[in-house]
Write a protein that holds these residues in place. Sequence first.
Motif, PDB file in Angstrom:
ATOM      1  N   GLY B  61      82.557  70.304  26.015  1.00 34.37           N
ATOM      2  CA  GLY B  61      82.809  68.916  25.636  1.00 34.37           C
ATOM      3  C   GLY B  61      81.551  68.080  25.820  1.00 34.37           C
ATOM      4  O   GLY B  61      80.819  68.264  26.778  1.00 34.37           O
ATOM      5  N   MET B  62      81.328  67.161  24.886  1.00 33.34           N
ATOM      6  CA  MET B  62      80.133  66.317  24.981  1.00 33.34           C
ATOM      7  C   MET B  62      80.458  65.046  25.761  1.00 33.34           C
ATOM      8  O   MET B  62      81.558  64.502  25.674  1.00 33.34           O
ATOM      9  CB  MET B  62      79.611  66.013  23.580  1.00 33.34           C
ATOM     10  N   VAL B  63      79.493  64.627  26.563  1.00 35.47           N
ATOM     11  CA  VAL B  63      79.646  63.437  27.401  1.00 35.47           C
ATOM     12  C   VAL B  63      78.519  62.476  27.068  1.00 35.47           C
ATOM     13  O   VAL B  63      77.350  62.879  27.018  1.00 35.47           O
ATOM     14  CB  VAL B  63      79.604  63.822  28.896  1.00 35.47           C
ATOM     15  N   ASP B  64      78.877  61.244  26.797  1.00 35.42           N
ATOM     16  CA  ASP B  64      77.902  60.210  26.463  1.00 35.42           C
ATOM     17  C   ASP B  64      77.480  59.528  27.761  1.00 35.42           C
ATOM     18  O   ASP B  64      78.281  58.885  28.427  1.00 35.42           O
ATOM     19  CB  ASP B  64      78.554  59.208  25.495  1.00 35.42           C
ATOM     20  N   ALA B  65      76.196  59.663  28.099  1.00 35.81           N
ATOM     21  CA  ALA B  65      75.722  59.207  29.415  1.00 35.81           C
ATOM     22  C   ALA B  65      75.395  57.717  29.476  1.00 35.81           C
ATOM     23  O   ALA B  65      74.969  57.226  30.525  1.00 35.81           O
ATOM     24  CB  ALA B  65      74.505  60.029  29.837  1.00 35.81           C
ATOM     25  N   HIS B  66      75.587  57.012  28.383  1.00 39.82           N
ATOM     26  CA  HIS B  66      75.316  55.559  28.445  1.00 39.82           C
ATOM     27  C   HIS B  66      76.216  54.811  27.464  1.00 39.82           C
ATOM     28  O   HIS B  66      75.907  54.704  26.276  1.00 39.82           O
ATOM     29  CB  HIS B  66      73.837  55.249  28.168  1.00 39.82           C
ATOM     30  N   VAL B  67      77.290  54.294  27.990  1.00 36.40           N
ATOM     31  CA  VAL B  67      78.262  53.566  27.174  1.00 36.40           C
ATOM     32  C   VAL B  67      78.659  52.281  27.898  1.00 36.40           C
ATOM     33  O   VAL B  67      78.817  52.281  29.117  1.00 36.40           O
ATOM     34  CB  VAL B  67      79.538  54.417  26.944  1.00 36.40           C
ATOM     35  N   HIS B  68      78.783  51.231  27.142  1.00 33.58           N
ATOM     36  CA  HIS B  68      79.443  50.010  27.643  1.00 33.58           C
ATOM     37  C   HIS B  68      80.876  50.114  27.139  1.00 33.58           C
ATOM     38  O   HIS B  68      81.171  49.728  26.008  1.00 33.58           O
ATOM     39  CB  HIS B  68      78.731  48.772  27.115  1.00 33.58           C
ATOM     40  N   TRP B  69      81.725  50.667  27.969  1.00 35.11           N
ATOM     41  CA  TRP B  69      83.037  51.087  27.471  1.00 35.11           C
ATOM     42  C   TRP B  69      83.988  49.918  27.240  1.00 35.11           C
ATOM     43  O   TRP B  69      84.737  49.889  26.261  1.00 35.11           O
ATOM     44  CB  TRP B  69      83.644  52.114  28.433  1.00 35.11           C
ATOM     45  N   LYS B 424      65.560  66.489  34.350  1.00 38.12           N
ATOM     46  CA  LYS B 424      66.943  66.537  33.866  1.00 38.12           C
ATOM     47  C   LYS B 424      67.154  65.345  32.936  1.00 38.12           C
ATOM     48  O   LYS B 424      66.882  64.201  33.313  1.00 38.12           O
ATOM     49  CB  LYS B 424      67.918  66.437  35.036  1.00 38.12           C
ATOM     50  N   VAL B 425      67.626  65.628  31.748  1.00 38.02           N
ATOM     51  CA  VAL B 425      67.782  64.597  30.726  1.00 38.02           C
ATOM     52  C   VAL B 425      69.256  64.463  30.366  1.00 38.02           C
ATOM     53  O   VAL B 425      69.937  65.467  30.156  1.00 38.02           O
ATOM     54  CB  VAL B 425      66.940  64.962  29.484  1.00 38.02           C
ATOM     55  N   ALA B 426      69.742  63.234  30.346  1.00 35.99           N
ATOM     56  CA  ALA B 426      71.129  62.965  29.932  1.00 35.99           C
ATOM     57  C   ALA B 426      71.084  62.028  28.742  1.00 35.99           C
ATOM     58  O   ALA B 426      70.401  60.997  28.795  1.00 35.99           O
ATOM     59  CB  ALA B 426      71.909  62.335  31.086  1.00 35.99           C
ATOM     60  N   PHE B 427      71.770  62.395  27.680  1.00 40.65           N
ATOM     61  CA  PHE B 427      71.717  61.608  26.449  1.00 40.65           C
ATOM     62  C   PHE B 427      72.958  60.744  26.271  1.00 40.65           C
ATOM     63  O   PHE B 427      74.066  61.119  26.691  1.00 40.65           O
ATOM     64  CB  PHE B 427      71.570  62.521  25.230  1.00 40.65           C
ATOM     65  N   GLY B 428      72.741  59.616  25.619  1.00 36.42           N
ATOM     66  CA  GLY B 428      73.863  58.719  25.357  1.00 36.42           C
ATOM     67  C   GLY B 428      73.602  57.899  24.122  1.00 36.42           C
ATOM     68  O   GLY B 428      72.551  58.010  23.474  1.00 36.42           O
ATOM     69  N   SER B 429      74.567  57.045  23.801  1.00 36.03           N
ATOM     70  CA  SER B 429      74.498  56.251  22.572  1.00 36.03           C
ATOM     71  C   SER B 429      74.146  54.801  22.832  1.00 36.03           C
ATOM     72  O   SER B 429      73.716  54.102  21.944  1.00 36.03           O
ATOM     73  CB  SER B 429      75.858  56.294  21.879  1.00 36.03           C
ATOM     74  N   ASP B 430      74.422  54.335  24.076  1.00 36.95           N
ATOM     75  CA  ASP B 430      74.371  52.905  24.365  1.00 36.95           C
ATOM     76  C   ASP B 430      75.429  52.155  23.551  1.00 36.95           C
ATOM     77  O   ASP B 430      75.274  50.965  23.273  1.00 36.95           O
ATOM     78  CB  ASP B 430      72.983  52.325  24.092  1.00 36.95           C
ATOM     79  N   ASP B 468      69.414  73.229  20.867  1.00 43.91           N
ATOM     80  CA  ASP B 468      69.891  73.600  22.200  1.00 43.91           C
ATOM     81  C   ASP B 468      69.525  72.523  23.218  1.00 43.91           C
ATOM     82  O   ASP B 468      70.360  72.116  24.032  1.00 43.91           O
ATOM     83  CB  ASP B 468      69.292  74.951  22.605  1.00 43.91           C
ATOM     84  N   GLU B 469      68.304  72.023  23.152  1.00 50.87           N
ATOM     85  CA  GLU B 469      67.909  70.952  24.081  1.00 50.87           C
ATOM     86  C   GLU B 469      68.770  69.709  23.866  1.00 50.87           C
ATOM     87  O   GLU B 469      69.188  69.052  24.827  1.00 50.87           O
ATOM     88  CB  GLU B 469      66.435  70.607  23.876  1.00 50.87           C
ATOM     89  N   ALA B 470      69.021  69.392  22.613  1.00 49.11           N
ATOM     90  CA  ALA B 470      69.800  68.194  22.309  1.00 49.11           C
ATOM     91  C   ALA B 470      71.241  68.332  22.835  1.00 49.11           C
ATOM     92  O   ALA B 470      71.787  67.409  23.448  1.00 49.11           O
ATOM     93  CB  ALA B 470      69.801  67.936  20.803  1.00 49.11           C
ATOM     94  N   ILE B 471      71.822  69.508  22.625  1.00 48.14           N
ATOM     95  CA  ILE B 471      73.200  69.725  23.095  1.00 48.14           C
ATOM     96  C   ILE B 471      73.253  69.710  24.622  1.00 48.14           C
ATOM     97  O   ILE B 471      74.178  69.139  25.218  1.00 48.14           O
ATOM     98  CB  ILE B 471      73.755  71.046  22.513  1.00 48.14           C
ATOM     99  N   ARG B 472      72.264  70.278  25.266  1.00 52.46           N
ATOM    100  CA  ARG B 472      72.232  70.230  26.732  1.00 52.46           C
ATOM    101  C   ARG B 472      72.186  68.791  27.246  1.00 52.46           C
ATOM    102  O   ARG B 472      72.761  68.473  28.295  1.00 52.46           O
ATOM    103  CB  ARG B 472      71.031  71.019  27.268  1.00 52.46           C
ATOM    104  N   GLY B 473      71.506  67.946  26.494  1.00 53.62           N
ATOM    105  CA  GLY B 473      71.434  66.537  26.892  1.00 53.62           C
ATOM    106  C   GLY B 473      72.778  65.828  26.832  1.00 53.62           C
ATOM    107  O   GLY B 473      72.970  64.791  27.474  1.00 53.62           O
ATOM    108  N   PHE B 474      73.715  66.377  26.070  1.00 56.73           N
ATOM    109  CA  PHE B 474      75.065  65.797  25.987  1.00 56.73           C
ATOM    110  C   PHE B 474      76.106  66.586  26.789  1.00 56.73           C
ATOM    111  O   PHE B 474      77.295  66.300  26.697  1.00 56.73           O
ATOM    112  CB  PHE B 474      75.520  65.697  24.519  1.00 56.73           C
ATOM    113  N   THR B 475      75.666  67.607  27.511  1.00 53.68           N
ATOM    114  CA  THR B 475      76.630  68.440  28.238  1.00 53.68           C
ATOM    115  C   THR B 475      76.159  68.657  29.678  1.00 53.68           C
ATOM    116  O   THR B 475      76.608  67.973  30.592  1.00 53.68           O
ATOM    117  CB  THR B 475      76.819  69.788  27.513  1.00 53.68           C
ATOM    118  N   LEU B 476      75.205  69.573  29.852  1.00 51.34           N
ATOM    119  CA  LEU B 476      74.724  69.866  31.204  1.00 51.34           C
ATOM    120  C   LEU B 476      74.071  68.648  31.848  1.00 51.34           C
ATOM    121  O   LEU B 476      74.236  68.422  33.052  1.00 51.34           O
ATOM    122  CB  LEU B 476      73.723  71.032  31.144  1.00 51.34           C
ATOM    123  N   GLY B 477      73.341  67.862  31.047  1.00 49.28           N
ATOM    124  CA  GLY B 477      72.631  66.705  31.595  1.00 49.28           C
ATOM    125  C   GLY B 477      73.569  65.677  32.216  1.00 49.28           C
ATOM    126  O   GLY B 477      73.424  65.338  33.394  1.00 49.28           O
TER     127      GLY B 477
END
Lengths: 534, 534
Positions: B61-69, B424-430, B468-477
């Motif tokens: 599952g992908m997780v967005d690391a930066h959201v104003h929910w 360690k990189v975590a990706f998000g959408s803002d 692979d790097e991009a997906i890791r940024g939305f999962t493992l990161g």
Amino acid sequence: MIDRILFNGHIHTLNASLPHATAIAISYGRIVAIGTDDDVLPLATAGTIRQNLNGKTVLPGMVDAHVHWEWTSKAMHSVDVETSTKEEALRRIADYAAGVPDGEWITGWGWAQDLWPDRAFPTAADLDAIVPDKPVFLRAKSGHAAWANTLALQLAHVTGETPVPAGSDVMLDTSGEPTGILLEAGAIDLVDQHVPPISAERLAYMMQVAQERAHKGGLTGLHDFDDPSCLYALQILRERGQLGLRVLKQINKDFLPAAIESGIRSGFGDEWLRIGNLKMFADGALGPRTAYMVEPYENEPENYGIVILDKEQMYEAASAASAAGLATTIHAIGDRAVHDVLDVFESVREEEKQRGELTSQRRHRIEHVQIIHPDDRHRLAELDIIASMQPNHATSDWSVADRWWGARSQWAYNARLQIDQGVKVAFGSDSPIEAIEPIPNLYAAITRQDRHGMPEGGWYPESRLSIDEAIRGFTLGPAYAARLEDRLGQLAVGYLADLVVLDRDPYAIDPSELLAMQVLATMVDGEWRYTTID
Amino acid sequence: MIDRILFNGHIHTLNASLPHATAIAISYGRIVAIGTDDDVLPLATAGTIRQNLNGKTVLPGMVDAHVHWEWTSKAMHSVDVETSTKEEALRRIADYAAGVPDGEWITGWGWAQDLWPDRAFPTAADLDAIVPDKPVFLRAKSGHAAWANTLALQLAHVTGETPVPAGSDVMLDTSGEPTGILLEAGAIDLVDQHVPPISAERLAYMMQVAQERAHKGGLTGLHDFDDPSCLYALQILRERGQLGLRVLKQINKDFLPAAIESGIRSGFGDEWLRIGNLKMFADGALGPRTAYMVEPYENEPENYGIVILDKEQMYEAASAASAAGLATTIHAIGDRAVHDVLDVFESVREEEKQRGELTSQRRHRIEHVQIIHPDDRHRLAELDIIASMQPNHATSDWSVADRWWGARSQWAYNARLQIDQGVKVAFGSDSPIEAIEPIPNLYAAITRQDRHGMPEGGWYPESRLSIDEAIRGFTLGPAYAARLEDRLGQLAVGYLADLVVLDRDPYAIDPSELLAMQVLATMVDGEWRYTTID
């Protein structure tokens, strides 16, 4: 995938649809199958540990619904002055003080002048005679009084002139000097705030020691009534994987604004550590005759006890908490305090109803309900308020209750009355005020006799509980109070694997044998935390 | 006991010891077996649902690391003014206003004058011409500016004389009257505080709608940056069993004292709702040229951007938070802001070292790291600071960055630089600043082109990531940033069953095909939350 199967057990599940079983399968800390050995043993997978219980009795893990956990943990690292004479208390203090470095505080806990022959309060001078050069600060067993030596009073700048917070008292002698006795939290804090704090790490260590004792006694969880420093140290253990008890953390009233500002509701957390209720005090306690009564104490026609928070203050806090998603629990010992608290909950329940909330959404409770006025006896049931009671208080206090409450005591420590009306009851020890072990507490509930068999036949024996009722008070009751009844309190598929193994069946033995019953093993989250059978 | 087996899938596990699998067995929301169909299918028990994935691709599952929910949820219930011309924005506002009852506020979000032909700020007068009789309050896409009509300014008592909080600005025209544009939080709040609040229940409802969109996009969790009101509404959903995303809740600086007083540490909560880091702002943003820079903006030799919190203020908060068990994350866009934040973390890391803590105990992070000075490029790695970045910002902002940052842009939006050093990189959408869907964000990361293919060949294409790097940024990161790396981010035995099913394999397709990739189903905690395959 099945980590462990326990079989050949004598399992009381407390689950109505399958009350008895012999085997349980556990995976990732959860019960995934329960039934007969024939049902469960074939489910074993590669690596499953099969453990023969040899016919021993299993109950759901017991949870103590009223513990001062930080205080309990610290009390195990201070001098124990719960004695039958003042002289014995002083001897223990002298022994303990000999090992304490100069300049360090000596703290202790457990004294009760009512247990001493002359029932007189001790004095600073008593302590000065044996420890003049180190500050000494000793809390009473009731928690509502403290005893300090002169050096401690000096370090705290407590004199005959010191302003005393409302609802508390610094006892003065005839010359206007402090005697060394401080009554109620406000006065106790005058000195307590000068006792050097211990670090969170040190407290976490103390909790690990206390946890071992709790596991050995058969506890798998507790409801805590100490401050956020307790929550904090528990999180340190949790982060390290060392927390082995499930804790419901109440929020003392001083910390309500911060909790509301943080947006925390009852239930936030996980099955290990979880936010419970706002907690506040309506009155004092029976020992110091500060419990707030409808009619005065026997032989003290002017004394109705004291009010800690009045109805308006309690209502404001409980109403604000409820609107912010926090349930409330209120310490109420005297029948007038219980009455006022019920009035408060009546108003809050009305507001909740207007907001369209079910009573089951807010697990409001009263701590102690130590004596109730007969006019109020139906009101917990009517308002759906949990009775959080301590059976061992009855057997510790019965002679004191007879003395100060007289015939009113038929309404005292009366869980029977509440259970018969369908009230949810959660039992606890009030540790460290009483020992944290639940087995003596079960014994108290079903016999209403102390461990010496007093009074004969039990105190108000019509209020004795069945062993099943008593066990439910330590299992299903606390699970409901924590809003965890879908995961804890019984042994069923999908429930957490928290259980105790006993050397005999409490349902089958004579009540007199209960005190001899031994915990053989305690499992929390599928792991043995204490075991003699592994 | 096995609830569900998914088989005949093409599963990228992101688990190094078993990178590929075809089948997963799930029990109580957890993966209890993973491997080949031959390994896993025989584990089925009575009642197990067997589901054939027909060779479709599965990712964690992908997780967005930066959201104003909260803001995202509300934005879905207000007017969308993200347009390519001001006239189009005004047309949408007029349409929307027609359906709003008299006296109610019209709120909206998404405008950016940089996207409009003349790049000029709009004015209150623009709005007054179409909606004179209802207050209008529209946030900029950047979040760092707002646009109000005259009635809104009047209701908020904002005039040319109004004192403006430090670090913010009310734009005035030549006659000294407000133009209708408010810059940065202090000034924006002057009006925002007059927008009537919505109830927690209503917000919870809005979140359910937003959650459906997140699931449809393939998200199973997010890290939130809004206030405790957001945490509160999330708990309402959690209590009702309606929360279907795992949320890490950051604590904005205003609420740090309350969190510390409550005794809450990072990690408190459960896998659904969990306390993250203290969050604060070092600077502004690129769009309004308020990001704080080492050298001035191109063609604006006097403009270095603005400081929201200076180093000393950030240090005090981060140091206090760390000592209280809370990690920190700081918004830093400009290279000078990033530099200062790294200095702050250097001091805090030193204190943690002196306390004997490992860097892995505090998951400090920097939000955005939008441009870094080459002298600082090694410092996130050296200090073990997580880079929380938004690949889609690069493709939204590249022309603006080229304009205002010029050649420095080689150091901008550069996750490649950090990944190559092991950060360690975590990706998000803002979100709602950019769309919450992760697939366009993956596309941005691997192409550095917008959805129209601009710029050709990708902007600074040497900084493109592998899929692979991009997906890791939305999962493992994000799992690591939440300190949940033992339970989330990969598909492995004992991990939580959060996964997405895709209509094609992102590892196998041409990058240009990625934008066409569809989410077929999203599972959180073993349950399909969105599915077209069930």
